[in-house]
Enzyme design. Structure first.
Site, PDB file in Angstrom:
ATOM      1  N   ASP A  42       0.842  -1.198   0.000  1.00 15.08           N
ATOM      2  CA  ASP A  42       0.000   0.000   0.000  1.00 15.08           C
ATOM      3  C   ASP A  42       0.880   1.252   0.000  1.00 15.08           C
ATOM      4  O   ASP A  42       0.616   2.230  -0.706  1.00 15.08           O
ATOM      5  CB  ASP A  42      -0.909  -0.014   1.234  1.00 15.08           C
ATOM      6  CG  ASP A  42      -1.603  -1.351   1.382  1.00 15.08           C
ATOM      7  OD1 ASP A  42      -2.445  -1.675   0.541  1.00 15.08           O
ATOM      8  OD2 ASP A  42      -1.272  -2.097   2.325  1.00 15.08           O
ATOM      9  N   HIS A  56      -4.488  -3.300   6.494  1.00 16.77           N
ATOM     10  CA  HIS A  56      -4.303  -3.595   5.066  1.00 16.77           C
ATOM     11  C   HIS A  56      -5.661  -4.046   4.524  1.00 16.77           C
ATOM     12  O   HIS A  56      -5.940  -5.239   4.417  1.00 16.77           O
ATOM     13  CB  HIS A  56      -3.250  -4.678   4.858  1.00 16.77           C
ATOM     14  CG  HIS A  56      -3.253  -5.195   3.444  1.00 16.77           C
ATOM     15  ND1 HIS A  56      -2.828  -4.459   2.381  1.00 16.77           N
ATOM     16  CD2 HIS A  56      -3.687  -6.368   2.920  1.00 16.77           C
ATOM     17  CE1 HIS A  56      -2.982  -5.145   1.265  1.00 16.77           C
ATOM     18  NE2 HIS A  56      -3.509  -6.312   1.567  1.00 16.77           N
TER      19      HIS A  56
HETATM   20  P1  NAX Z   1      -1.986 -18.368  -3.762  1.00 16.37           P
HETATM   21  O1  NAX Z   1      -3.364 -18.932  -3.542  1.00 16.37           O
HETATM   22  O2  NAX Z   1      -1.391 -18.356  -5.109  1.00 16.37           O
HETATM   23  O3  NAX Z   1      -0.968 -19.124  -2.794  1.00 16.37           O
HETATM   24  C1  NAX Z   1      -1.230 -19.383  -1.464  1.00 16.37           C
HETATM   25  C2  NAX Z   1      -0.541 -20.680  -1.118  1.00 16.37           C
HETATM   26  O4  NAX Z   1      -0.682 -20.882   0.283  1.00 16.37           O
HETATM   27  C3  NAX Z   1      -1.159 -21.902  -1.813  1.00 16.37           C
HETATM   28  O5  NAX Z   1      -0.139 -22.589  -2.524  1.00 16.37           O
HETATM   29  C4  NAX Z   1      -1.725 -22.724  -0.668  1.00 16.37           C
HETATM   30  O6  NAX Z   1      -1.607 -24.101  -0.892  1.00 16.37           O
HETATM   31  C5  NAX Z   1      -0.845 -22.257   0.488  1.00 16.37           C
HETATM   32  N1  NAX Z   1      -1.426 -22.465   1.805  1.00 16.37           N
HETATM   33  C6  NAX Z   1      -2.728 -22.390   2.185  1.00 16.37           C
HETATM   34  N2  NAX Z   1      -2.852 -22.700   3.483  1.00 16.37           N
HETATM   35  C7  NAX Z   1      -1.615 -22.982   3.940  1.00 16.37           C
HETATM   36  C8  NAX Z   1      -1.110 -23.385   5.197  1.00 16.37           C
HETATM   37  N3  NAX Z   1      -1.915 -23.582   6.236  1.00 16.37           N
HETATM   38  N4  NAX Z   1       0.223 -23.574   5.308  1.00 16.37           N
HETATM   39  C9  NAX Z   1       1.043 -23.405   4.268  1.00 16.37           C
HETATM   40  N5  NAX Z   1       0.623 -23.036   3.035  1.00 16.37           N
HETATM   41  C10 NAX Z   1      -0.686 -22.822   2.883  1.00 16.37           C
HETATM   42  O7  NAX Z   1      -2.052 -16.914  -3.115  1.00 16.37           O
HETATM   43  P2  NAX Z   1      -1.033 -15.689  -3.309  1.00 16.37           P
HETATM   44  O8  NAX Z   1      -1.468 -14.890  -4.469  1.00 16.37           O
HETATM   45  O9  NAX Z   1       0.356 -16.179  -3.237  1.00 16.37           O
HETATM   46  O10 NAX Z   1      -1.418 -14.810  -2.011  1.00 16.37           O
HETATM   47  C11 NAX Z   1      -1.128 -15.253  -0.710  1.00 16.37           C
HETATM   48  C12 NAX Z   1      -1.796 -14.368   0.325  1.00 16.37           C
HETATM   49  O11 NAX Z   1      -1.306 -13.033   0.238  1.00 16.37           O
HETATM   50  C13 NAX Z   1      -3.320 -14.248   0.183  1.00 16.37           C
HETATM   51  O12 NAX Z   1      -3.906 -14.367   1.468  1.00 16.37           O
HETATM   52  C14 NAX Z   1      -3.508 -12.844  -0.337  1.00 16.37           C
HETATM   53  O13 NAX Z   1      -4.787 -12.318   0.003  1.00 16.37           O
HETATM   54  C15 NAX Z   1      -2.394 -12.124   0.363  1.00 16.37           C
HETATM   55  N6  NAX Z   1      -1.985 -10.810  -0.154  1.00 16.37           N
HETATM   56  C16 NAX Z   1      -1.582  -9.882   0.758  1.00 16.37           C
HETATM   57  C17 NAX Z   1      -1.120  -8.636   0.378  1.00 16.37           C
HETATM   58  C18 NAX Z   1      -0.671  -7.630   1.389  1.00 16.37           C
HETATM   59  O14 NAX Z   1      -0.347  -6.504   0.983  1.00 16.37           O
HETATM   60  N7  NAX Z   1      -0.632  -7.917   2.692  1.00 16.37           N
HETATM   61  C19 NAX Z   1      -1.091  -8.246  -1.061  1.00 16.37           C
HETATM   62  C20 NAX Z   1      -1.131  -9.391  -1.997  1.00 16.37           C
HETATM   63  C21 NAX Z   1      -1.995 -10.555  -1.587  1.00 16.37           C
HETATM   64  O15 NAX Z   1      -3.319 -10.285  -1.973  1.00 16.37           O
END
Ligand code: NAX
Length: 327
Positions: free
Chosen positions: A159, A187
């Site tokens: 952000d 966020h």
């Molecule tokens: P993806 O869905 O591509 O990847 C997430 C991965 O986490 C998957 O491979 C899944 O298998 C794994 N996972 C789920 N539960 C798990 C657990 N208990 N232990 C270990 N691995 C686990 O998502 P991606 O685009 O990489 O985003 C990841 C997270 O970042 C999401 O929650 C998203 O909302 C968040 N974001 C946060 C941002 C921020 O500024 N704070 C910005 C970007 C993003 O939206």
């Protein structure tokens, strides 16, 4: 060469990690003289995909990559970890209410907080990226009573970077000219991008733009940028999110530049009247591996109202999962 440090990354087969892991291994987070051991955590069904990521990391022949661990066990992933980037989270599914999402993530982050408490280095630096990032950070922190709560942070840097870039573009300057942006609070869409103390090429930012642009254009654009990326790309921010995670950890570990500050979601000590204990976006400077909330920033009534609104949302999120928080 320094001794390697252990960096745990969760959600390691996901899209953010596909950018993040390679940059960590290239030395962009902790420096070009700091070898790293990557300890990558995934859920069991994603372990095969994770194996593919590890094969690609091997094929990069990174001189700083001193080892890799691929696991579905948090107790293994966080063993002796010096840094942890908690990226993996449960996305919102069809028909899922906000409370369901908060609870599903609370379950993940409480387990990971406990594993950090039991197995990680006592000096671990934790960054939570997975949403809802601030409340997930709070849950992990509360489940790690033996670790200083200041060591759990949430990512507000994307952000922050978005606000800098919008302002540079509007004023016809570059990112290098923009100093002292703040994103107060959560966020989420209630975050408050504040440029009342920002300078652009030495000039007061608010003097370079008009109030209507600030309120009706700038603030909503920064708040809604994630949704705009999804609309355009058909997928959520990934490389820019990974970049923000790298910047957050780099500055925390190696220090912020003189005369500037960055936004970090950190444990509130009550600064600026925000409830103590919330993980709130604050302007911070970092030195010697520690962060400090910048004090004495003037806030007008407009700012205070917006800072309180985003604080209220964080209190509501916390209250929605309070049964899952240890006392
Ligand atoms: P993806 O869905 O591509 O990847 C997430 C991965 O986490 C998957 O491979 C899944 O298998 C794994 N996972 C789920 N539960 C798990 C657990 N208990 N232990 C270990 N691995 C686990 O998502 P991606 O685009 O990489 O985003 C990841 C997270 O970042 C999401 O929650 C998203 O909302 C968040 N974001 C946060 C941002 C921020 O500024 N704070 C910005 C970007 C993003 O939206």
């Amino acid at each position: 060469m320094k001794a390697p440090v252990r960096v745990a990354v969760t959600g390691a087969a996901g899209q953010i990690s596909y950018s993040l892991l390679f940059r960590i291994a290239a030395g962009e987070m902790l420096g070009k003289d700091q070898p790293v051991i990557l300890q990558m955590l995934e859920i069991t069904p994603a372990l095969n995909a994770l194996k593919g990521v590890a094969m690609e990391l091997d094929d990069c022949a990174f001189p700083l990559l001193a080892g890799m661990v691929c696991t579905d066990d948090p107790n293994v992933a966080f063993k002796d970890a010096d840094y942890a980037l908690l990226v993996g989270a449960r996305p919102r599914g069809p028909g899922m209410e906000r409370k369901d999402l908060l609870e599903a993530n609370a379950a993940i982050f409480s387990v990971q907080g406990k594993a950090i408490n039991d197995h990680a280095s006592r000096d671990i630096k934790v960054l939570v990226v997975g949403n809802p990032a601030n409340t997930n950070a709070l849950i992990a922190q509360r489940n790690a009573p033996d670790i200083d709560p200041r060591q759990f942070t949430a990512m507000m840097r994307l952000d922050h970077n978005r606000a800098m870039s919008q302002l540079a573009e509007k004023t016809g300057k570059t990112i290098n000219d923009v100093k002292n942006v703040i994103i107060w609070g959560n966020h989420s869409a209630t975050q408050y991008p504040d440029i009342h103390n920002t300078t652009v090429d030495g000039a007061d930012a608010m003097g370079l733009i008009d109030q209507a642009w600030y309120e009706n254009d700038f603030i909503p654009t920064v708040q809604q940028r994630g949704a705009a990326i999804i609309e355009a790309r058909g997928a959520s921010s990934a490389a820019s999110a990974a970049n923000a995670a790298i910047f957050h950890m780099r500055d925390w570990a190696l220090g912020t530049p003189e005369g500037d500050y960055v936004t970090m979601g950190v444990y509130s000590d009550g600064s600026y009247g925000i409830e103590e204990g919330l993980i709130y976006g604050y302007p911070c400077t970092c030195k010697d591996g520690d962060w400090t909330i910048v004090q004495g920033i003037e806030t007008n009534e407009f700012s205070r109202e917006k800072m309180a609104a985003t604080e209220n949302e964080l209190k509501e999120e916390r209250d929605a999962v309070k049964d899952l928080l240890p006392a």
